[in-house]
Design a protein around this motif. Sequence first.
Motif, short mmCIF file in Angstrom:
data_model
loop_
_atom_site.label_atom_id
_atom_site.label_comp_id
_atom_site.label_asym_id
_atom_site.label_seq_id
_atom_site.Cartn_x
_atom_site.Cartn_y
_atom_site.Cartn_z
N ILE A 201 0.88 -1.16 0.09
CA ILE A 201 -0.26 -0.02 0.06
C ILE A 201 0.74 1.10 0.09
O ILE A 201 0.81 2.28 -0.49
N ASN A 202 1.94 1.35 0.82
CA ASN A 202 2.97 2.33 0.99
C ASN A 202 3.49 2.54 -0.47
O ASN A 202 3.82 3.65 -0.96
N SER A 203 3.97 1.50 -1.30
CA SER A 203 4.48 1.67 -2.53
C SER A 203 3.50 2.16 -3.43
O SER A 203 3.94 2.89 -4.32
N ALA A 204 2.36 1.80 -3.52
CA ALA A 204 1.27 2.29 -4.41
C ALA A 204 0.97 3.81 -4.29
O ALA A 204 0.79 4.37 -4.88
N ALA A 205 0.79 3.97 -2.87
CA ALA A 205 0.89 5.42 -2.37
C ALA A 205 1.79 6.25 -2.84
O ALA A 205 1.52 7.35 -3.31
N GLY A 206 3.08 5.70 -2.91
CA GLY A 206 4.06 6.74 -3.16
C GLY A 206 4.07 6.77 -4.86
O GLY A 206 4.36 8.04 -5.31
N VAL A 207 3.85 5.58 -5.34
CA VAL A 207 3.68 5.86 -7.17
C VAL A 207 2.51 6.70 -7.39
O VAL A 207 2.72 7.76 -8.15
N LEU A 208 1.56 6.81 -6.85
CA LEU A 208 0.34 7.72 -7.04
C LEU A 208 0.66 9.08 -6.69
O LEU A 208 0.35 10.03 -7.58
#
Length: 200
Positions: free
Chosen positions: A25-32
């Motif tokens: 989730i943190n990786s996805a949030a960073g990408v977004l």
Amino acid sequence: MTTQATQQPQELPRRSESGMHTRAINSAAGVLLAAMEQGRQTPTGLAIALDAACLLNSPEHAARIAALEADREANDREYEQATARIAELEAEREKLVRWHSEDTKTINRLVARVERRQADLIALRNDALAVRGSLAPADGPRAVPFQLGETLAPAVDWLIARVAELKARLAEYERPADEDPITFTLTPAAEQLAETGGAE
């Protein structure tokens, strides 16, 4: 009669119940966040950013991709090792080719030397046979008073001694008369003739 069911809002599952992964989730949030900072605001744009970061894959697909990547890295290492080994083998092959060339030259020199020595031995054998034929001809008298053995050295020694003996005898015959130790005795008439100087 129509019964209206009361719809209650569905509660979001807790993190422990949903199986959510905090790291994903943190990786996805960073990408977004990075996509939004670059100006992407539409759902499609954000989905493209997630796909580019390989975050839309299922865990199984991600594991498969990771396994393939590990296999690729292992294959790359094996390829590098094989390339290095091929280079080593090529260097060994070139060394063996040089050694083979040098060995071939050496062998050719040795073969030529052996052939020359064989030719010399054949010539010496023919000479020895010719000398034997001269010393002990089949249809004439022998030049030496004994049978010839395996070697010609005894016959040669005998001939050398015989030549020395004949030279010494010849020297005796060729000595001047004034060197002859024979003493002469004059008769009385010869003595008188010598005293008168040959006058009568």
